[in-house]
Design a protein around this motif. Structure first.
Motif, PDB file in Angstrom:
ATOM      1  N   SER A   5       0.862  -1.179   0.000  1.00 39.18           N
ATOM      2  CA  SER A   5       0.000   0.000   0.000  1.00 39.18           C
ATOM      3  C   SER A   5       0.895   1.224   0.000  1.00 39.18           C
ATOM      4  O   SER A   5       1.784   1.345   0.843  1.00 39.18           O
ATOM      5  CB  SER A   5      -0.892   0.027   1.243  1.00 39.18           C
ATOM      6  N   LEU A   6       0.677   2.113  -0.947  1.00 35.79           N
ATOM      7  CA  LEU A   6       1.467   3.333  -1.072  1.00 35.79           C
ATOM      8  C   LEU A   6       0.621   4.505  -0.576  1.00 35.79           C
ATOM      9  O   LEU A   6      -0.406   4.834  -1.171  1.00 35.79           O
ATOM     10  CB  LEU A   6       1.899   3.545  -2.518  1.00 35.79           C
ATOM     11  N   ILE A   7       1.040   5.102   0.531  1.00 32.49           N
ATOM     12  CA  ILE A   7       0.299   6.211   1.138  1.00 32.49           C
ATOM     13  C   ILE A   7       1.124   7.478   0.992  1.00 32.49           C
ATOM     14  O   ILE A   7       2.233   7.564   1.528  1.00 32.49           O
ATOM     15  CB  ILE A   7       0.007   5.923   2.628  1.00 32.49           C
ATOM     16  N   ASN A   8       0.595   8.437   0.255  1.00 35.42           N
ATOM     17  CA  ASN A   8       1.307   9.697   0.044  1.00 35.42           C
ATOM     18  C   ASN A   8       0.320  10.788  -0.357  1.00 35.42           C
ATOM     19  O   ASN A   8      -0.884  10.598  -0.256  1.00 35.42           O
ATOM     20  CB  ASN A   8       2.436   9.522  -0.986  1.00 35.42           C
ATOM     21  N   ALA A   9       0.833  11.914  -0.838  1.00 32.27           N
ATOM     22  CA  ALA A   9      -0.010  13.070  -1.176  1.00 32.27           C
ATOM     23  C   ALA A   9      -0.244  13.194  -2.676  1.00 32.27           C
ATOM     24  O   ALA A   9      -0.405  14.296  -3.185  1.00 32.27           O
ATOM     25  CB  ALA A   9       0.622  14.344  -0.617  1.00 32.27           C
ATOM     26  N   ARG A  10      -0.276  12.060  -3.392  1.00 31.88           N
ATOM     27  CA  ARG A  10      -0.497  12.140  -4.839  1.00 31.88           C
ATOM     28  C   ARG A  10      -1.760  12.957  -5.112  1.00 31.88           C
ATOM     29  O   ARG A  10      -2.737  12.873  -4.374  1.00 31.88           O
ATOM     30  CB  ARG A  10      -0.579  10.756  -5.452  1.00 31.88           C
ATOM     31  N   GLY A  11      -1.684  13.776  -6.143  1.00 28.18           N
ATOM     32  CA  GLY A  11      -2.810  14.626  -6.495  1.00 28.18           C
ATOM     33  C   GLY A  11      -2.734  16.012  -5.890  1.00 28.18           C
ATOM     34  O   GLY A  11      -3.435  16.917  -6.327  1.00 28.18           O
ATOM     35  N   ALA A  12      -1.864  16.209  -4.900  1.00 26.80           N
ATOM     36  CA  ALA A  12      -1.777  17.528  -4.251  1.00 26.80           C
ATOM     37  C   ALA A  12      -0.991  18.518  -5.102  1.00 26.80           C
ATOM     38  O   ALA A  12      -1.403  19.660  -5.276  1.00 26.80           O
ATOM     39  CB  ALA A  12      -1.153  17.397  -2.870  1.00 26.80           C
ATOM     40  N   THR A  13       0.163  18.098  -5.631  1.00 24.82           N
ATOM     41  CA  THR A  13       1.008  18.974  -6.456  1.00 24.82           C
ATOM     42  C   THR A  13       1.669  18.135  -7.544  1.00 24.82           C
ATOM     43  O   THR A  13       1.682  16.900  -7.473  1.00 24.82           O
ATOM     44  CB  THR A  13       2.132  19.635  -5.628  1.00 24.82           C
ATOM     45  N   LEU A  14       2.258  18.799  -8.515  1.00 25.35           N
ATOM     46  CA  LEU A  14       3.004  18.077  -9.553  1.00 25.35           C
ATOM     47  C   LEU A  14       4.164  17.310  -8.945  1.00 25.35           C
ATOM     48  O   LEU A  14       4.462  16.188  -9.345  1.00 25.35           O
ATOM     49  CB  LEU A  14       3.526  19.053 -10.610  1.00 25.35           C
ATOM     50  N   ALA A  44       2.754  -4.997   3.019  1.00 27.36           N
ATOM     51  CA  ALA A  44       3.544  -3.936   3.664  1.00 27.36           C
ATOM     52  C   ALA A  44       2.986  -2.585   3.235  1.00 27.36           C
ATOM     53  O   ALA A  44       2.191  -2.485   2.292  1.00 27.36           O
ATOM     54  CB  ALA A  44       5.012  -4.054   3.269  1.00 27.36           C
ATOM     55  N   VAL A  45       3.441  -1.543   3.931  1.00 23.90           N
ATOM     56  CA  VAL A  45       2.981  -0.182   3.647  1.00 23.90           C
ATOM     57  C   VAL A  45       4.193   0.717   3.452  1.00 23.90           C
ATOM     58  O   VAL A  45       5.143   0.672   4.236  1.00 23.90           O
ATOM     59  CB  VAL A  45       2.117   0.360   4.805  1.00 23.90           C
ATOM     60  N   VAL A  46       4.147   1.536   2.387  1.00 20.97           N
ATOM     61  CA  VAL A  46       5.169   2.557   2.161  1.00 20.97           C
ATOM     62  C   VAL A  46       4.499   3.916   2.336  1.00 20.97           C
ATOM     63  O   VAL A  46       3.500   4.219   1.682  1.00 20.97           O
ATOM     64  CB  VAL A  46       5.798   2.437   0.756  1.00 20.97           C
ATOM     65  N   PHE A  47       5.054   4.709   3.242  1.00 21.69           N
ATOM     66  CA  PHE A  47       4.571   6.058   3.520  1.00 21.69           C
ATOM     67  C   PHE A  47       5.580   7.022   2.923  1.00 21.69           C
ATOM     68  O   PHE A  47       6.717   7.107   3.371  1.00 21.69           O
ATOM     69  CB  PHE A  47       4.459   6.243   5.038  1.00 21.69           C
ATOM     70  N   GLY A  48       5.190   7.713   1.872  1.00 25.25           N
ATOM     71  CA  GLY A  48       6.104   8.653   1.224  1.00 25.25           C
ATOM     72  C   GLY A  48       5.914   8.619  -0.273  1.00 25.25           C
ATOM     73  O   GLY A  48       5.098   7.890  -0.790  1.00 25.25           O
ATOM     74  N   ALA A  49       6.613   9.384  -0.917  1.00 27.67           N
ATOM     75  CA  ALA A  49       7.653  10.289  -0.451  1.00 27.67           C
ATOM     76  C   ALA A  49       7.079  11.700  -0.369  1.00 27.67           C
ATOM     77  O   ALA A  49       5.941  11.949  -0.718  1.00 27.67           O
ATOM     78  CB  ALA A  49       8.821  10.243  -1.418  1.00 27.67           C
ATOM     79  N   GLY A  50       7.937  12.621   0.059  1.00 25.25           N
ATOM     80  CA  GLY A  50       7.544  14.012   0.101  1.00 25.25           C
ATOM     81  C   GLY A  50       7.531  14.581   1.501  1.00 25.25           C
ATOM     82  O   GLY A  50       7.810  13.895   2.483  1.00 25.25           O
ATOM     83  N   GLY A  51       7.176  15.846   1.582  1.00 24.64           N
ATOM     84  CA  GLY A  51       7.143  16.559   2.853  1.00 24.64           C
ATOM     85  C   GLY A  51       5.867  16.283   3.616  1.00 24.64           C
ATOM     86  O   GLY A  51       5.070  17.188   3.859  1.00 24.64           O
ATOM     87  N   LEU A  52       5.662  15.041   3.972  1.00 26.19           N
ATOM     88  CA  LEU A  52       4.422  14.628   4.637  1.00 26.19           C
ATOM     89  C   LEU A  52       4.432  14.871   6.140  1.00 26.19           C
ATOM     90  O   LEU A  52       3.423  14.656   6.800  1.00 26.19           O
ATOM     91  CB  LEU A  52       4.165  13.140   4.375  1.00 26.19           C
ATOM     92  N   LEU A  53       5.560  15.284   6.686  1.00 18.98           N
ATOM     93  CA  LEU A  53       5.663  15.439   8.128  1.00 18.98           C
ATOM     94  C   LEU A  53       5.546  16.909   8.520  1.00 18.98           C
ATOM     95  O   LEU A  53       6.539  17.618   8.674  1.00 18.98           O
ATOM     96  CB  LEU A  53       6.980  14.842   8.627  1.00 18.98           C
ATOM     97  N   TRP A  54       4.323  17.366   8.661  1.00 18.04           N
ATOM     98  CA  TRP A  54       4.062  18.727   9.104  1.00 18.04           C
ATOM     99  C   TRP A  54       2.668  18.804   9.682  1.00 18.04           C
ATOM    100  O   TRP A  54       1.881  17.868   9.570  1.00 18.04           O
ATOM    101  CB  TRP A  54       4.303  19.739   8.001  1.00 18.04           C
ATOM    102  N   GLU A  55       2.357  19.899  10.327  1.00 19.41           N
ATOM    103  CA  GLU A  55       1.092  20.027  11.051  1.00 19.41           C
ATOM    104  C   GLU A  55      -0.124  19.957  10.148  1.00 19.41           C
ATOM    105  O   GLU A  55      -1.204  19.626  10.596  1.00 19.41           O
ATOM    106  CB  GLU A  55       1.052  21.340  11.842  1.00 19.41           C
ATOM    107  N   LEU A  80      10.950  10.843   3.108  1.00 21.90           N
ATOM    108  CA  LEU A  80      10.127  11.770   3.879  1.00 21.90           C
ATOM    109  C   LEU A  80      10.880  13.046   4.233  1.00 21.90           C
ATOM    110  O   LEU A  80      12.090  13.028   4.434  1.00 21.90           O
ATOM    111  CB  LEU A  80       9.640  11.096   5.166  1.00 21.90           C
ATOM    112  N   GLY A  81      10.131  14.130   4.342  1.00 22.43           N
ATOM    113  CA  GLY A  81      10.706  15.398   4.745  1.00 22.43           C
ATOM    114  C   GLY A  81       9.850  16.069   5.798  1.00 22.43           C
ATOM    115  O   GLY A  81       8.627  16.001   5.739  1.00 22.43           O
ATOM    116  N   VAL A  82      10.509  16.702   6.762  1.00 24.47           N
ATOM    117  CA  VAL A  82       9.816  17.488   7.777  1.00 24.47           C
ATOM    118  C   VAL A  82       9.621  18.890   7.215  1.00 24.47           C
ATOM    119  O   VAL A  82      10.569  19.507   6.734  1.00 24.47           O
ATOM    120  CB  VAL A  82      10.638  17.538   9.087  1.00 24.47           C
ATOM    121  N   GLN A  83       8.394  19.384   7.268  1.00 30.76           N
ATOM    122  CA  GLN A  83       8.078  20.708   6.719  1.00 30.76           C
ATOM    123  C   GLN A  83       7.673  21.665   7.829  1.00 30.76           C
ATOM    124  O   GLN A  83       6.646  22.305   7.760  1.00 30.76           O
ATOM    125  CB  GLN A  83       6.931  20.582   5.715  1.00 30.76           C
ATOM    126  N   GLY A  84       8.445  21.732   8.869  1.00 31.44           N
ATOM    127  CA  GLY A  84       8.101  22.597   9.988  1.00 31.44           C
ATOM    128  C   GLY A  84       7.668  21.785  11.187  1.00 31.44           C
ATOM    129  O   GLY A  84       7.911  20.587  11.260  1.00 31.44           O
TER     130      GLY A  84
END
Length: 192
Positions: A5-14, A44-55, A80-84
């Protein structure tokens, strides 16, 4: 065939769409069937990629990854990236991950020092992108964010791309960043 399972922010930005595509391609090339979003039948689950770690991480993304952790699925964070600021409670699920690979030393330090989570610092997975063609297209245009000037490796790669580079200022303070990038890469400012 193993499933992921791929969990990420697809569709949010290019950029998020590109990271999603890269991970899907690499997982498929390595013999995995990829589900978009959480599927309880996955191996298994893959969380990422991108700046998914923010409020302000999109709540359905957090709901999916927390569900995977509750179901005791092996979870991996990739690129993964921390965005604040990230609240400890909101991101406590990271402590249950088998492995976390972050895209910067800042993210590594933040996870370790603030959240108490171990990770492996690496680079952005966008660097492993394999375009479908290596021939530059005549009308290829790159739209570049002003923060590119903060990352010398990105600028070096950008300078070598055979495309028209357009720097679109979204804010007036960004103009200086664009001017610096233009000097290095030979792009131009497009005022919109």
């Amino acid at each position: 065939m193993k499933t992921v399972s791929l969990i990420n922010a697809r569709g949010a930005t290019l950029g998020d769409n590109l990271l999603d595509q890269i991970l899907k391609e690499r997982l498929t090339e390595n013999g995995y069937h990829v589900f978009e979003g959480y599927n309880p039948k996955c191996d298994a689950v893959v969380f990422g990629a991108g700046g998914l770690l923010w409020e302000h991480t999109f709540p359905p993304i957090l709901k999916d990854i927390n569900k995977a952790v509750r179901h005791h699925k092996p979870c991996y964070g990739i690129g993964l990236g921390v965005q604040g600021f990230c609240s400890k409670e909101k991101f406590s699920f990271l402590k249950h991950f088998k492995k976390i690979i972050v895209r910067s030393r800042y993210s590594y330090k933040y996870l370790k020092d603030y959240l108490g989570v171990e990770s492996i610092p690496s680079s952005d997975i966008a660097w492993v992108y394999k375009p479908k063609t290596t021939e530059p297209q005549e009308n290829t245009v790159g739209i570049i964010h002003p923060n590119i000037t903060r990352y010398p490796l990105h600028l070096k790669a950008l300078k070598n791309l055979e495309m028209k580079k357009l720097f679109i200022p979204f804010q007036l303070p960004a103009i200086d960043h664009y001017r610096n990038a233009i000097k290095i890469t030979g792009g131009e400012i497009l005022n919109i």
